[in-house]
Design a protein around this motif. Structure first.
Motif, PDB file in Angstrom:
ATOM      1  N   GLN A  21       5.527 -12.292  -3.799  1.00 23.21           N
ATOM      2  CA  GLN A  21       5.504 -10.674  -3.610  1.00 23.21           C
ATOM      3  C   GLN A  21       4.524  -9.844  -4.152  1.00 23.21           C
ATOM      4  O   GLN A  21       4.323  -9.105  -3.331  1.00 23.21           O
ATOM      5  N   GLN A  22       3.786 -10.521  -5.233  1.00 18.86           N
ATOM      6  CA  GLN A  22       2.416  -9.616  -5.406  1.00 18.86           C
ATOM      7  C   GLN A  22       1.350  -9.964  -4.530  1.00 18.86           C
ATOM      8  O   GLN A  22       0.770  -8.951  -4.116  1.00 18.86           O
ATOM      9  N   LEU A  23       1.192 -11.037  -4.047  1.00 20.28           N
ATOM     10  CA  LEU A  23       0.270 -11.161  -2.926  1.00 20.28           C
ATOM     11  C   LEU A  23       0.534 -10.679  -1.812  1.00 20.28           C
ATOM     12  O   LEU A  23      -0.164  -9.846  -1.038  1.00 20.28           O
ATOM     13  N   SER A  24       1.739 -10.825  -1.363  1.00 17.22           N
ATOM     14  CA  SER A  24       2.148  -9.732  -0.051  1.00 17.22           C
ATOM     15  C   SER A  24       1.688  -8.470  -0.260  1.00 17.22           C
ATOM     16  O   SER A  24       1.440  -7.818   0.895  1.00 17.22           O
ATOM     17  N   SER A  25       2.117  -7.878  -1.456  1.00 19.61           N
ATOM     18  CA  SER A  25       2.061  -6.297  -1.557  1.00 19.61           C
ATOM     19  C   SER A  25       0.419  -6.178  -1.657  1.00 19.61           C
ATOM     20  O   SER A  25       0.129  -4.938  -1.080  1.00 19.61           O
ATOM     21  N   LEU A  26      -0.373  -6.690  -2.074  1.00 20.83           N
ATOM     22  CA  LEU A  26      -1.728  -6.690  -2.168  1.00 20.83           C
ATOM     23  C   LEU A  26      -2.265  -6.681  -0.969  1.00 20.83           C
ATOM     24  O   LEU A  26      -3.076  -5.848  -0.514  1.00 20.83           O
ATOM     25  N   LEU A  27      -2.084  -7.739  -0.147  1.00 18.20           N
ATOM     26  CA  LEU A  27      -2.508  -7.637   1.157  1.00 18.20           C
ATOM     27  C   LEU A  27      -1.989  -6.748   2.188  1.00 18.20           C
ATOM     28  O   LEU A  27      -2.658  -6.201   3.057  1.00 18.20           O
ATOM     29  N   ALA A  28      -0.702  -6.243   2.036  1.00 14.86           N
ATOM     30  CA  ALA A  28      -0.165  -5.196   2.742  1.00 14.86           C
ATOM     31  C   ALA A  28      -1.039  -3.905   2.612  1.00 14.86           C
ATOM     32  O   ALA A  28      -1.484  -3.249   3.418  1.00 14.86           O
ATOM     33  N   LEU A  29      -1.559  -3.644   1.452  1.00 16.68           N
ATOM     34  CA  LEU A  29      -2.373  -2.350   1.087  1.00 16.68           C
ATOM     35  C   LEU A  29      -3.594  -2.845   1.412  1.00 16.68           C
ATOM     36  O   LEU A  29      -4.453  -1.708   2.047  1.00 16.68           O
ATOM     37  N   ALA A  30      -4.333  -3.881   1.515  1.00 16.50           N
ATOM     38  CA  ALA A  30      -5.765  -4.165   1.866  1.00 16.50           C
ATOM     39  C   ALA A  30      -5.500  -4.072   3.345  1.00 16.50           C
ATOM     40  O   ALA A  30      -6.622  -4.299   3.953  1.00 16.50           O
ATOM     41  N   GLY A  31      -4.480  -4.269   4.073  1.00 14.43           N
ATOM     42  CA  GLY A  31      -4.358  -4.282   5.498  1.00 14.43           C
ATOM     43  C   GLY A  31      -4.651  -3.163   5.924  1.00 14.43           C
ATOM     44  O   GLY A  31      -5.119  -3.241   7.558  1.00 14.43           O
ATOM     45  N   ASN A  32      -4.880  -2.123   5.426  1.00 10.75           N
ATOM     46  CA  ASN A  32      -5.588  -0.715   5.929  1.00 10.75           C
ATOM     47  C   ASN A  32      -7.001  -0.873   5.811  1.00 10.75           C
ATOM     48  O   ASN A  32      -7.383  -1.036   4.872  1.00 10.75           O
ATOM     49  N   GLU A  33      -7.739  -0.402   6.936  1.00 11.59           N
ATOM     50  CA  GLU A  33      -9.145  -0.495   6.911  1.00 11.59           C
ATOM     51  C   GLU A  33      -9.819   0.035   5.805  1.00 11.59           C
ATOM     52  O   GLU A  33     -10.540  -0.039   5.127  1.00 11.59           O
ATOM     53  N   VAL A  34      -9.266   1.715   5.639  1.00 11.09           N
ATOM     54  CA  VAL A  34     -10.087   2.153   4.591  1.00 11.09           C
ATOM     55  C   VAL A  34      -9.602   1.876   3.281  1.00 11.09           C
ATOM     56  O   VAL A  34     -10.532   1.807   2.332  1.00 11.09           O
ATOM     57  N   ARG A  35      -8.126   1.499   3.090  1.00  6.15           N
ATOM     58  CA  ARG A  35      -8.222   0.795   1.576  1.00  6.15           C
ATOM     59  C   ARG A  35      -8.888  -0.331   1.454  1.00  6.15           C
ATOM     60  O   ARG A  35      -9.160  -0.605   0.049  1.00  6.15           O
ATOM     61  N   LEU A  36      -9.173  -1.025   2.458  1.00  2.23           N
ATOM     62  CA  LEU A  36      -9.846  -2.369   2.197  1.00  2.23           C
ATOM     63  C   LEU A  36     -11.312  -2.135   1.954  1.00  2.23           C
ATOM     64  O   LEU A  36     -12.050  -2.611   0.985  1.00  2.23           O
ATOM     65  N   LYS A  37     -11.807  -1.329   2.485  1.00  2.32           N
ATOM     66  CA  LYS A  37     -13.191  -0.539   2.371  1.00  2.32           C
ATOM     67  C   LYS A  37     -13.233  -0.234   0.850  1.00  2.32           C
ATOM     68  O   LYS A  37     -14.378  -0.228   0.340  1.00  2.32           O
ATOM     69  N   ILE A  38     -12.292   0.608   0.375  1.00  2.00           N
ATOM     70  CA  ILE A  38     -12.402   0.977  -1.001  1.00  2.00           C
ATOM     71  C   ILE A  38     -12.427   0.128  -1.904  1.00  2.00           C
ATOM     72  O   ILE A  38     -13.096   0.125  -2.817  1.00  2.00           O
ATOM     73  N   MET A  39     -11.295  -0.851  -1.587  1.00  2.00           N
ATOM     74  CA  MET A  39     -11.573  -1.862  -2.742  1.00  2.00           C
ATOM     75  C   MET A  39     -12.586  -2.737  -2.671  1.00  2.00           C
ATOM     76  O   MET A  39     -13.084  -3.369  -3.720  1.00  2.00           O
ATOM     77  N   PHE A  40     -13.289  -3.014  -1.413  1.00  2.00           N
ATOM     78  CA  PHE A  40     -14.671  -3.590  -1.458  1.00  2.00           C
ATOM     79  C   PHE A  40     -15.683  -2.760  -2.193  1.00  2.00           C
ATOM     80  O   PHE A  40     -16.395  -3.362  -2.988  1.00  2.00           O
ATOM     81  N   LEU A  41     -15.563  -1.466  -2.130  1.00  3.85           N
ATOM     82  CA  LEU A  41     -16.685  -0.684  -2.964  1.00  3.85           C
ATOM     83  C   LEU A  41     -16.565  -0.736  -4.366  1.00  3.85           C
ATOM     84  O   LEU A  41     -17.443  -0.765  -5.161  1.00  3.85           O
ATOM     85  N   ILE A  61     -11.697  14.345   0.336  1.00  2.00           N
ATOM     86  CA  ILE A  61     -11.294  14.052  -1.139  1.00  2.00           C
ATOM     87  C   ILE A  61      -9.704  13.775  -0.824  1.00  2.00           C
ATOM     88  O   ILE A  61      -9.027  12.903  -1.397  1.00  2.00           O
ATOM     89  N   PRO A  62      -8.867  14.712  -0.438  1.00  2.00           N
ATOM     90  CA  PRO A  62      -7.435  14.607  -0.267  1.00  2.00           C
ATOM     91  C   PRO A  62      -7.011  13.177   0.618  1.00  2.00           C
ATOM     92  O   PRO A  62      -6.201  12.687  -0.044  1.00  2.00           O
ATOM     93  N   ALA A  63      -7.620  12.869   1.563  1.00  4.36           N
ATOM     94  CA  ALA A  63      -7.391  11.755   2.224  1.00  4.36           C
ATOM     95  C   ALA A  63      -7.706  10.457   1.231  1.00  4.36           C
ATOM     96  O   ALA A  63      -6.891   9.668   1.571  1.00  4.36           O
ATOM     97  N   ILE A  64      -8.845  10.379   0.888  1.00  4.35           N
ATOM     98  CA  ILE A  64      -9.125   9.175  -0.244  1.00  4.35           C
ATOM     99  C   ILE A  64      -8.191   9.182  -1.266  1.00  4.35           C
ATOM    100  O   ILE A  64      -7.565   8.254  -1.560  1.00  4.35           O
ATOM    101  N   SER A  65      -7.769  10.639  -1.894  1.00  3.45           N
ATOM    102  CA  SER A  65      -6.740  10.288  -2.835  1.00  3.45           C
ATOM    103  C   SER A  65      -5.288   9.844  -2.532  1.00  3.45           C
ATOM    104  O   SER A  65      -4.929   9.277  -3.279  1.00  3.45           O
ATOM    105  N   GLN A  66      -5.018  10.095  -1.429  1.00  2.00           N
ATOM    106  CA  GLN A  66      -3.756   9.592  -0.696  1.00  2.00           C
ATOM    107  C   GLN A  66      -4.046   8.019  -0.863  1.00  2.00           C
ATOM    108  O   GLN A  66      -3.051   7.283  -1.145  1.00  2.00           O
ATOM    109  N   HIS A  67      -5.097   7.475  -0.333  1.00  2.00           N
ATOM    110  CA  HIS A  67      -5.294   5.880  -0.312  1.00  2.00           C
ATOM    111  C   HIS A  67      -5.268   5.460  -1.716  1.00  2.00           C
ATOM    112  O   HIS A  67      -4.648   4.350  -2.069  1.00  2.00           O
ATOM    113  N   LEU A  68      -5.903   6.046  -2.581  1.00  6.32           N
ATOM    114  CA  LEU A  68      -6.061   5.921  -4.231  1.00  6.32           C
ATOM    115  C   LEU A  68      -4.708   5.816  -4.929  1.00  6.32           C
ATOM    116  O   LEU A  68      -4.223   4.993  -5.388  1.00  6.32           O
ATOM    117  N   ARG A  69      -3.793   6.832  -4.660  1.00  8.65           N
ATOM    118  CA  ARG A  69      -2.348   6.821  -5.071  1.00  8.65           C
ATOM    119  C   ARG A  69      -1.776   5.757  -4.440  1.00  8.65           C
ATOM    120  O   ARG A  69      -0.966   5.056  -5.408  1.00  8.65           O
TER     121      ARG A  69
END
Length: 112
Positions: A21-41, A61-69
């Motif tokens: 469940q934890q890995l699936s949730s993490l991979l679902a979040l990382a499945g978005n290119e912007v969020r994956l880039k944020i995680m990489f950064l 900043i609002p778009a980034i904030s949505q991904h961070l949230r």
């Protein structure tokens, strides 16, 4: 069918259901290119504020904030406040899971 093998596999899946469940949730979040880039950064820089991420990715900043949230709600990020600024970083357990993927990205960029 090998009933023993089937039962052992079922038991293994049930024993590790929380990890799946934890890995699936993490991979679902990382499945978005912007969020994956944020995680990489965040893995590369250890922590960043939304305004820096916004500048790097050339997004609002609002778009980034949505991904961070979404990532914070998914329990992937931790925060640190310094005055008015909030800094985001990856939680250690997620850093360890994502590091092999980021290693592939870093290896690929050195080959190009």
């Amino acid at each position: 069918a090998n009933e023993t093998q089937i039962n052992e596999c079922k038991k293994e899946l049930q024993t590790n259901s929380t990890a799946f469940q934890q890995l699936s949730s993490l991979l679902a979040l990382a499945g978005n290119e912007v969020r994956l880039k944020i995680m990489f950064l965040l893995e590369e820089e250890h922590e960043l504020c939304p305004c820096d991420i916004s500048d790097i990715l050339e997004m609002s900043i609002p778009a980034i904030s949505q991904h961070l949230r979404k990532m914070k709600d998914g329990n992937v990020l931790q925060t640190r406040r310094s005055g008015q600024t909030i800094f985001y970083s990856l939680k250690t357990e997620h850093f360890q899971l994502l590091q092999p993927f980021f290693k592939i990205i870093n290896t690929t960029k050195t080959l190009v």
